[in-house]
Design an enzyme around this catalytic site. Structure first.
Site, PDB file in Angstrom:
ATOM      1  N   GLY A  12      -6.026  -6.100  -4.526  1.00  0.00           N
ATOM      2  CA  GLY A  12      -6.783  -5.978  -3.228  1.00  0.00           C
ATOM      3  C   GLY A  12      -7.639  -7.139  -2.670  1.00  0.00           C
ATOM      4  O   GLY A  12      -8.852  -6.849  -2.221  1.00  0.00           O
ATOM      5  N   SER A  13      -7.046  -8.275  -2.640  1.00  0.00           N
ATOM      6  CA  SER A  13      -7.871  -9.194  -2.053  1.00  0.00           C
ATOM      7  C   SER A  13      -8.174  -9.163  -0.467  1.00  0.00           C
ATOM      8  O   SER A  13      -9.320  -9.450  -0.135  1.00  0.00           O
ATOM      9  CB  SER A  13      -6.970 -10.661  -2.289  1.00  0.00           C
ATOM     10  OG  SER A  13      -6.009 -10.855  -1.466  1.00  0.00           O
ATOM     11  N   ARG A  65       8.421  12.397  -0.983  1.00  0.00           N
ATOM     12  CA  ARG A  65       7.397  11.713  -0.150  1.00  0.00           C
ATOM     13  C   ARG A  65       6.191  12.424   0.741  1.00  0.00           C
ATOM     14  O   ARG A  65       5.121  12.404   0.764  1.00  0.00           O
ATOM     15  CB  ARG A  65       8.126  10.780   0.804  1.00  0.00           C
ATOM     16  CG  ARG A  65       7.217   9.678   1.422  1.00  0.00           C
ATOM     17  CD  ARG A  65       8.113   9.013   2.376  1.00  0.00           C
ATOM     18  NE  ARG A  65       9.173   8.223   2.102  1.00  0.00           N
ATOM     19  CZ  ARG A  65       9.165   7.168   1.112  1.00  0.00           C
ATOM     20  NH1 ARG A  65       8.180   6.362   0.816  1.00  0.00           N
ATOM     21  NH2 ARG A  65      10.278   6.501   0.885  1.00  0.00           N
ATOM     22  N   ARG A  91       3.649   1.753  -0.599  1.00  0.00           N
ATOM     23  CA  ARG A  91       4.566   2.796  -0.333  1.00  0.00           C
ATOM     24  C   ARG A  91       4.709   2.783   1.331  1.00  0.00           C
ATOM     25  O   ARG A  91       4.163   2.741   1.930  1.00  0.00           O
ATOM     26  CB  ARG A  91       4.082   4.024  -0.714  1.00  0.00           C
ATOM     27  CG  ARG A  91       3.366   4.205  -2.034  1.00  0.00           C
ATOM     28  CD  ARG A  91       4.487   3.957  -3.233  1.00  0.00           C
ATOM     29  NE  ARG A  91       5.470   5.040  -3.244  1.00  0.00           N
ATOM     30  CZ  ARG A  91       6.630   4.891  -3.898  1.00  0.00           C
ATOM     31  NH1 ARG A  91       6.847   4.081  -4.754  1.00  0.00           N
ATOM     32  NH2 ARG A  91       7.552   6.025  -3.877  1.00  0.00           N
ATOM     33  N   ILE A  92       6.352   3.370   1.615  1.00  0.00           N
ATOM     34  CA  ILE A  92       6.639   3.596   2.955  1.00  0.00           C
ATOM     35  C   ILE A  92       6.128   4.809   3.280  1.00  0.00           C
ATOM     36  O   ILE A  92       6.305   5.855   2.810  1.00  0.00           O
ATOM     37  CB  ILE A  92       8.294   3.294   3.003  1.00  0.00           C
ATOM     38  CG1 ILE A  92       8.607   1.973   2.687  1.00  0.00           C
ATOM     39  CG2 ILE A  92       8.644   3.838   4.419  1.00  0.00           C
ATOM     40  CD1 ILE A  92      10.131   1.718   2.902  1.00  0.00           C
ATOM     41  N   ASN A 107      -1.979  -2.559   9.502  1.00  0.00           N
ATOM     42  CA  ASN A 107      -1.305  -3.163   8.353  1.00  0.00           C
ATOM     43  C   ASN A 107      -1.234  -4.805   8.529  1.00  0.00           C
ATOM     44  O   ASN A 107      -1.460  -5.261   9.559  1.00  0.00           O
ATOM     45  CB  ASN A 107       0.072  -2.840   8.168  1.00  0.00           C
ATOM     46  CG  ASN A 107       0.734  -3.538   6.898  1.00  0.00           C
ATOM     47  OD1 ASN A 107       0.203  -3.102   5.852  1.00  0.00           O
ATOM     48  ND2 ASN A 107       2.280  -3.716   7.109  1.00  0.00           N
ATOM     49  N   HIS A 109       0.931  -8.167   7.277  1.00  0.00           N
ATOM     50  CA  HIS A 109       2.200  -8.549   6.577  1.00  0.00           C
ATOM     51  C   HIS A 109       2.227 -10.171   6.775  1.00  0.00           C
ATOM     52  O   HIS A 109       1.711 -10.665   7.688  1.00  0.00           O
ATOM     53  CB  HIS A 109       3.088  -8.019   7.272  1.00  0.00           C
ATOM     54  CG  HIS A 109       4.529  -8.119   6.825  1.00  0.00           C
ATOM     55  ND1 HIS A 109       5.144  -7.695   5.772  1.00  0.00           N
ATOM     56  CD2 HIS A 109       5.351  -9.297   7.429  1.00  0.00           C
ATOM     57  CE1 HIS A 109       6.103  -8.433   5.510  1.00  0.00           C
ATOM     58  NE2 HIS A 109       6.381  -9.219   6.273  1.00  0.00           N
TER      59      HIS A 109
HETATM   60  C1  GRF Z   1      -0.712  -9.306   1.034  1.00  0.00           C
HETATM   61  O1  GRF Z   1       0.085 -10.432   1.114  1.00  0.00           O
HETATM   62  C2  GRF Z   1      -0.403  -8.759   2.273  1.00  0.00           C
HETATM   63  O2  GRF Z   1      -0.104  -9.265   3.237  1.00  0.00           O
HETATM   64  C3  GRF Z   1       0.774  -7.612   1.911  1.00  0.00           C
HETATM   65  O3  GRF Z   1       0.515  -7.366   0.405  1.00  0.00           O
HETATM   66  C4  GRF Z   1      -0.307  -8.447  -0.092  1.00  0.00           C
HETATM   67  C5  GRF Z   1      -1.537  -7.616  -0.560  1.00  0.00           C
HETATM   68  O4  GRF Z   1      -2.349  -8.601  -1.537  1.00  0.00           O
HETATM   69  N1  GRF Z   1       0.936  -6.532   2.664  1.00  0.00           N
HETATM   70  P1  GRF Z   1      -3.986  -8.155  -1.726  1.00  0.00           P
HETATM   71  O5  GRF Z   1      -3.541  -6.785  -2.604  1.00  0.00           O
HETATM   72  O6  GRF Z   1      -4.444  -7.591  -0.539  1.00  0.00           O
HETATM   73  O7  GRF Z   1      -4.323  -9.176  -2.462  1.00  0.00           O
END
Ligand code: GRF
Length: 215
Positions: A12-13, A65, A91-92, A107, A109
């Protein structure tokens, strides 16, 4: 004020970056709930520390799902969420769920999409010998790691970089652009046109490599 639920699976950063941004007096969104599919997600503690309500919807408790996603949807309704931020949610999400929340799921990524969808992005970026890597905030479409791009941030790959330190550097950029993208959306500065997000020109953030403009 945009009422947002954050969906997580892990540390959860990015959630923390969103919590910190929402704590700023002028921020146009607030987090009404953090929902995790993983009861052990570290991000749940971050939410509790910030007095944000949490819920666990463990995918293992559901036979498919669809029933899992219906349970998530139920929680979103309970918390009156109007928008969803996926932050390391592993999860997708099925097309049905995504279409129900059309253009209302964001999202992050850790790659410069559309390159390197999926997992282990920095390992694959290094193998491919790319000179730049980075991260992308995008609106979620039913296909994985696909959808209109809101913001990207890039950095040059150092020949000395390995996947771990590259991931750490990219993560720092993630923590900048995720709140920034949410802010633009909450202010109504983003419109979606087909596969593209259009950002009101007057509000492009001025943050070096972070830009919706082509570099
Ligand atoms: C991050 O690298 C994000 O881009 C990806 O999953 C990771 C989650 O990290 N989707 P965090 O839990 O937010 O620290």
């Amino acid at each position: 004020m945009l009422d947002v639920a954050v969906l997580i699976s892990g540390r959860g950063s990015n959630l923390q970056a969103l919590i910190d941004a929402c704590a700023q007096p002028d921020f146009p969104a607030r987090i009404v709930a953090v929902i995790s599919n993983n009861p052990g997600a570290g991000g749940l503690e971050r939410a509790k520390a910030a007095n944000i309500p949490t819920a666990v919807v463990n995918h293992r408790d559901f036979e498919d799902r669809e029933s899992f996603e219906n349970a998530v949807d139920e929680e979103l309704k309970n918390f009156k969420a109007k928008f969803i931020c996926l932050a390391g949610f592993m999860r997708i999400l099925d097309g049905r769920f995504v279409n129900r929340w059309k253009d209302r799921i964001l999202n992050i990524h850790p790659s410069l999409l559309p390159s390197f969808k999926g997992l282990h992005t920095q390992e694959r970026a290094l193998e491919a010998g790319v000179r730049f890597t980075g991260c992308t905030v995008h609106i979620v479409r039913p296909e994985m790691d696909d959808g209109p791009i809101i913001l990207q941030a890039a950095l040059a790959v150092d020949p000395e970089d390995d996947a771990d330190n590259l991931s750490a550097k990219v993560l720092e950029l993630e923590h900048i652009i995720y709140p920034e993208a949410l802010k633009l959306i909450a202010l109504g500065r983003v419109s979606i046109s087909g596969n593209k997000a259009i950002i009101d020109k007057a509000t492009y953030p001025d943050k070096g490599l972070i830009s919706p403009d082509p570099v």
